[in-house]
Design a protein around this motif. Structure first.
Motif, PDB file in Angstrom:
ATOM      1  N   VAL A 168       0.856  -1.180   0.000  1.00  0.00           N
ATOM      2  CA  VAL A 168       0.000   0.000   0.000  1.00  0.00           C
ATOM      3  C   VAL A 168       0.894   1.232   0.000  1.00  0.00           C
ATOM      4  CG1 VAL A 168      -0.152  -0.016   2.530  1.00  0.00           C
ATOM      5  CG2 VAL A 168      -1.866   1.219   1.201  1.00  0.00           C
ATOM      6  N   ILE A 169       0.455   2.297  -0.658  1.00  0.00           N
ATOM      7  CA  ILE A 169       1.186   3.553  -0.641  1.00  0.00           C
ATOM      8  C   ILE A 169       0.672   4.404   0.523  1.00  0.00           C
ATOM      9  CG2 ILE A 169       1.772   5.648  -1.895  1.00  0.00           C
ATOM     10  CD1 ILE A 169       1.250   4.126  -4.489  1.00  0.00           C
ATOM     11  N   GLN A 170       1.558   4.675   1.477  1.00  0.00           N
ATOM     12  CA  GLN A 170       1.252   5.597   2.562  1.00  0.00           C
ATOM     13  C   GLN A 170       1.836   6.965   2.215  1.00  0.00           C
ATOM     14  OE1 GLN A 170      -0.727   4.610   4.872  1.00  0.00           O
ATOM     15  NE2 GLN A 170      -0.426   2.434   5.238  1.00  0.00           N
ATOM     16  N   GLY A 171       1.488   7.980   2.999  1.00  0.00           N
ATOM     17  CA  GLY A 171       1.989   9.313   2.736  1.00  0.00           C
ATOM     18  C   GLY A 171       3.438   9.502   3.150  1.00  0.00           C
ATOM     19  N   SER A 172       3.886   8.789   4.176  1.00  0.00           N
ATOM     20  CA  SER A 172       5.239   8.951   4.695  1.00  0.00           C
ATOM     21  C   SER A 172       5.622   7.720   5.500  1.00  0.00           C
ATOM     22  CB  SER A 172       5.335  10.194   5.582  1.00  0.00           C
ATOM     23  OG  SER A 172       4.548  10.018   6.756  1.00  0.00           O
ATOM     24  N   ALA A 173       6.914   7.575   5.774  1.00  0.00           N
ATOM     25  CA  ALA A 173       7.371   6.491   6.637  1.00  0.00           C
ATOM     26  C   ALA A 173       6.820   6.645   8.044  1.00  0.00           C
ATOM     27  CB  ALA A 173       8.902   6.446   6.659  1.00  0.00           C
ATOM     28  N   SER A 174       6.603   7.884   8.468  1.00  0.00           N
ATOM     29  CA  SER A 174       6.011   8.124   9.785  1.00  0.00           C
ATOM     30  C   SER A 174       4.625   7.488   9.872  1.00  0.00           C
ATOM     31  CB  SER A 174       5.903   9.628  10.056  1.00  0.00           C
ATOM     32  OG  SER A 174       7.155  10.255   9.952  1.00  0.00           O
ATOM     33  N   GLU A 175       3.818   7.671   8.811  1.00  0.00           N
ATOM     34  CA  GLU A 175       2.485   7.054   8.778  1.00  0.00           C
ATOM     35  C   GLU A 175       2.590   5.538   8.787  1.00  0.00           C
ATOM     36  OE1 GLU A 175      -0.195   8.497   5.716  1.00  0.00           O
ATOM     37  OE2 GLU A 175       0.812  10.439   5.749  1.00  0.00           O
ATOM     38  N   ALA A 176       3.536   5.003   8.013  1.00  0.00           N
ATOM     39  CA  ALA A 176       3.678   3.551   7.934  1.00  0.00           C
ATOM     40  C   ALA A 176       4.020   2.955   9.297  1.00  0.00           C
ATOM     41  CB  ALA A 176       4.745   3.190   6.904  1.00  0.00           C
ATOM     42  N   THR A 177       4.919   3.601  10.020  1.00  0.00           N
ATOM     43  CA  THR A 177       5.278   3.106  11.351  1.00  0.00           C
ATOM     44  C   THR A 177       4.079   3.148  12.286  1.00  0.00           C
ATOM     45  OG1 THR A 177       7.570   3.859  11.080  1.00  0.00           O
ATOM     46  CG2 THR A 177       6.814   3.447  13.323  1.00  0.00           C
ATOM     47  N   LEU A 178       3.334   4.237  12.244  1.00  0.00           N
ATOM     48  CA  LEU A 178       2.158   4.354  13.104  1.00  0.00           C
ATOM     49  C   LEU A 178       1.113   3.308  12.744  1.00  0.00           C
ATOM     50  CD1 LEU A 178       0.484   5.769  15.268  1.00  0.00           C
ATOM     51  CD2 LEU A 178      -0.234   7.434  13.530  1.00  0.00           C
ATOM     52  N   VAL A 179       0.868   3.117  11.450  1.00  0.00           N
ATOM     53  CA  VAL A 179      -0.107   2.115  11.019  1.00  0.00           C
ATOM     54  C   VAL A 179       0.312   0.726  11.495  1.00  0.00           C
ATOM     55  CG1 VAL A 179      -0.980   0.906   8.975  1.00  0.00           C
ATOM     56  CG2 VAL A 179      -1.038   3.396   9.063  1.00  0.00           C
ATOM     57  N   ALA A 180       1.599   0.401  11.349  1.00  0.00           N
ATOM     58  CA  ALA A 180       2.080  -0.903  11.797  1.00  0.00           C
ATOM     59  C   ALA A 180       1.914  -1.066  13.302  1.00  0.00           C
ATOM     60  CB  ALA A 180       3.537  -1.086  11.396  1.00  0.00           C
ATOM     61  N   LEU A 181       2.260  -0.016  14.060  1.00  0.00           N
ATOM     62  CA  LEU A 181       2.133  -0.097  15.516  1.00  0.00           C
ATOM     63  C   LEU A 181       0.677  -0.296  15.933  1.00  0.00           C
ATOM     64  CD1 LEU A 181       3.950   1.864  18.239  1.00  0.00           C
ATOM     65  CD2 LEU A 181       1.458   2.013  18.197  1.00  0.00           C
ATOM     66  N   GLY A 211      -8.050  -5.661   9.703  1.00  0.00           N
ATOM     67  CA  GLY A 211      -8.708  -6.002  10.957  1.00  0.00           C
ATOM     68  C   GLY A 211      -8.635  -4.891  11.977  1.00  0.00           C
ATOM     69  N   ALA A 212      -7.603  -4.054  11.857  1.00  0.00           N
ATOM     70  CA  ALA A 212      -7.433  -2.958  12.807  1.00  0.00           C
ATOM     71  C   ALA A 212      -8.185  -1.700  12.384  1.00  0.00           C
ATOM     72  CB  ALA A 212      -5.951  -2.638  12.969  1.00  0.00           C
ATOM     73  N   PHE A 213      -8.329  -1.478  11.062  1.00  0.00           N
ATOM     74  CA  PHE A 213      -8.847  -0.201  10.572  1.00  0.00           C
ATOM     75  C   PHE A 213     -10.177  -0.313   9.834  1.00  0.00           C
ATOM     76  CE2 PHE A 213      -4.159   0.306  10.594  1.00  0.00           C
ATOM     77  CZ  PHE A 213      -4.080   1.291  11.561  1.00  0.00           C
ATOM     78  N   ASN A 214     -10.754  -1.484   9.794  1.00  0.00           N
ATOM     79  CA  ASN A 214     -11.974  -1.689   9.000  1.00  0.00           C
ATOM     80  C   ASN A 214     -13.169  -0.965   9.605  1.00  0.00           C
ATOM     81  OD1 ASN A 214     -14.130  -2.651   7.488  1.00  0.00           O
ATOM     82  ND2 ASN A 214     -13.264  -4.702   7.303  1.00  0.00           N
ATOM     83  N   MET A 215     -13.666   0.011   8.873  1.00  0.00           N
ATOM     84  CA  MET A 215     -14.920   0.701   9.200  1.00  0.00           C
ATOM     85  C   MET A 215     -15.740   0.696   7.916  1.00  0.00           C
ATOM     86  SD  MET A 215     -14.461   1.628  12.363  1.00  0.00           S
ATOM     87  CE  MET A 215     -15.151   3.122  13.019  1.00  0.00           C
ATOM     88  N   ASP A 216     -16.954   0.185   7.988  1.00  0.00           N
ATOM     89  CA  ASP A 216     -17.679  -0.095   6.751  1.00  0.00           C
ATOM     90  C   ASP A 216     -19.106   0.459   6.780  1.00  0.00           C
ATOM     91  OD1 ASP A 216     -17.275  -1.092   4.245  1.00  0.00           O
ATOM     92  OD2 ASP A 216     -17.948  -3.113   4.718  1.00  0.00           O
TER      93      ASP A 216
END
Length: 480
Positions: free
Chosen positions: A143-156, A324-329
């Motif tokens: 997936v393309i995130q906006g920055s490495a900072s976002e990627a780290t936060l998403v992973a955490l 599973g962490a971010f699913n809002m539907d």
């Protein structure tokens, strides 16, 4: 502005951009302005009536350019590169024209599907394990995130959700709040500050693992931290390993750290924001050995792979960990194909809902440069960094502070921190080149990062002559 004027103005803007980049070497790399310079130059309120395009263009040179730090100048050697190429700029124009908000497949099928394929293309260029690729039926994907900072936060956040659910499934009496109090994450003491920020946002205790003499996180130090915290009743759940630290481009030892994370059931995220681009070159691929132990991996094509900001590439082995962490539907976002198994809705992979058609930039750049062209670009920058390293080593007044592996050279005058602080102040005040420092243990160090797409050996030589002359001046002043 109608389409006829847009055609004319668009051609004029392309000419302005081309002239700007062709002539950027002649502009001072760092602006000569003070904070607050801009506000007095523009009105306090927006205009009530339309203004002319000509007036706006005049104000670019009058108001904007005097306050621009020219990141794409061949004399910009600060921070790390920010990528720029004409194919990526053209793709960004098309992205703006299409103007889709690609939060789901239905919102724009091409936006979703091209991103999935481009992330597989890039993953194959890096020789990532098959588990990270989406393919036609894989469990992972990119997936393309906006920055490495976002990627780290998403992973955490994904790792946090996963461990909480696992613990509550095993012990239903555990509340989320009780578990959160015990969760602890780890990273090297050389990691980027964005990792610490992710911990703050996620409400997680983050502990810095001491690095070794080469500024690398090793197994022994990580294992000691894990054992100490488990004995104290804490729950280790997340580790960030850095490949190519911001301070000195050091590399955590994945082949040591990875197996420990797997044995302990701890999510391993790899942050290779800068260095990751180099892994498309076979001679640098060894630096990624151990990625097979990771749960998620991220680097920034917008740093060193000629794809303009923003484009941060993130892969996971199990995409259900993210969804599973971010699913809002809500019903207004549902569509008839979302459960088909053949597509993904990227809104479940990230923090924002909306997203731009960023994969167009990757598609244009990969096709117009080819893998070989991108490899040649990386290799040229590495060669130039070694050229600068050689110049530094030939001058007995200076020392190289860490091994030069990619495009960053850490160096300093032999002597006090104050001496080097003075040298850096002189360098940046002259505004011929631009550098930034780092601190390695107790030493104040200058960083020379090869950045611009157009930088050549002549620019490196001139930069070194300038640094050397200023060093002579600083040393004379110290003796007097």
């Amino acid at each position: 502005m109608d389409s006829r004027e847009f055609r004319r103005r668009g051609k004029e803007m392309v000419d302005y951009i081309a002239d700007y980049l062709d002539g950027i070497e002649g502009r001072p790399v760092y602006p000569d302005v003070e904070p607050g310079y801009l506000r007095p130059l523009i009105p306090a309120t927006a205009p009530q009536e339309p203004e002319t395009y000509e007036d706006i263009i005049k104000d670019i040179e009058k108001i904007i350019m005097p306050g621009v730090t020219h990141w794409h100048s061949p004399y910009f050697f600060a921070y790390f590169p920010t990528a720029s190429s004409y194919p990526a700029m053209l793709a960004d124009m098309l992205c703006g024209a299409i103007g889709c908000i690609g939060f789901s497949w239905a919102a724009s099928p091409a936006c979703t599907e091209l991103e999935t394929v481009m992330m597989d293309w890039l993953g194959k260029m890096l020789e990532l394990p098959e588990a990270f690729l989406a393919g036609r039926a894989g469990e992972g994907g990119g997936v393309i995130q906006g920055s490495a900072s976002e990627a780290t936060l998403v992973a955490l956040l994904a790792a946090r959700t996963k461990v909480i659910r696992q613990l509550q499934a095993a012990s239903p009496e555990f509340t989320q709040a009780a578990i959160m109090e015990k969760l602890v994450a780890y990273t090297s003491d050389q990691a980027h500050s964005s990792v610490e920020r992710a911990g703050l946002i996620g409400g997680i205790k983050l502990k810095a693992v001491p690095s070794d003499g080469n500024f690398s996180m090793r197994a022994s130090a990580l294992q000691e931290a894990l054992e100490r915290d488990k004995a104290a009743g804490l729950i280790p759940f997340f580790v960030v390993a850095t490949l190519g630290t911001t301070s000195c481009c050091s590399f955590d030892n994945l082949l040591e750290v990875g197996p420990i994370c797997n044995q302990e059931g701890v999510w391993l995220h790899i942050d290779a924001a800068y260095a990751g681009s180099a892994f498309i070159c076979p001679e640098f691929r060894y630096l990624l050995n151990g990625v097979e132990f990771a749960d998620s991996f991220n680097f920034n094509p917008h740093k060193w792979l000629l794809v303009n900001f923003d484009c941060s590439a993130m892969w996971v082995k199990r995409r259900t960990d993210l969804t599973g962490a971010f699913n809002m539907d809500p019903v207004y976002l549902k569509h008839s194909h979302q459960d088909s198994g053949f597509i993904t809705d990227y809104r479940h992979w990230q923090i924002p809902l909306g997203r731009r058609f960023r994969s167009l930039k990757m598609w244009f750049v990969f096709r117009m440069y080819g893998v070989k062209g991108l490899q040649a670009y990386i290799r040229k920058h590495v060669e130039l960094s070694h050229e600068f390293e050689s110049l530094v080593r030939q001058d007995p007044r200076f020392e190289i502070c860490t091994e030069v592996i990619l495009g960053l050279v850490c160096f300093r005058l032999k002597g006090s921190n104050e001496l080097n602080e003075t040298l850096l102040q002189r360098i940046n005040s002259a505004k011929k080149i631009h550098l930034v420092p780092c601190r390695l243990r107790d030493k104040f160090v200058l960083r020379f990062a090869v950045c611009a797409r157009t930088v050549e050996s002549a620019h490196v030589q001139l930069a070194w002559e300038h640094i050397s002359d200023l060093a002579s001046s600083v040393l004379r002043a110290e003796r007097e």
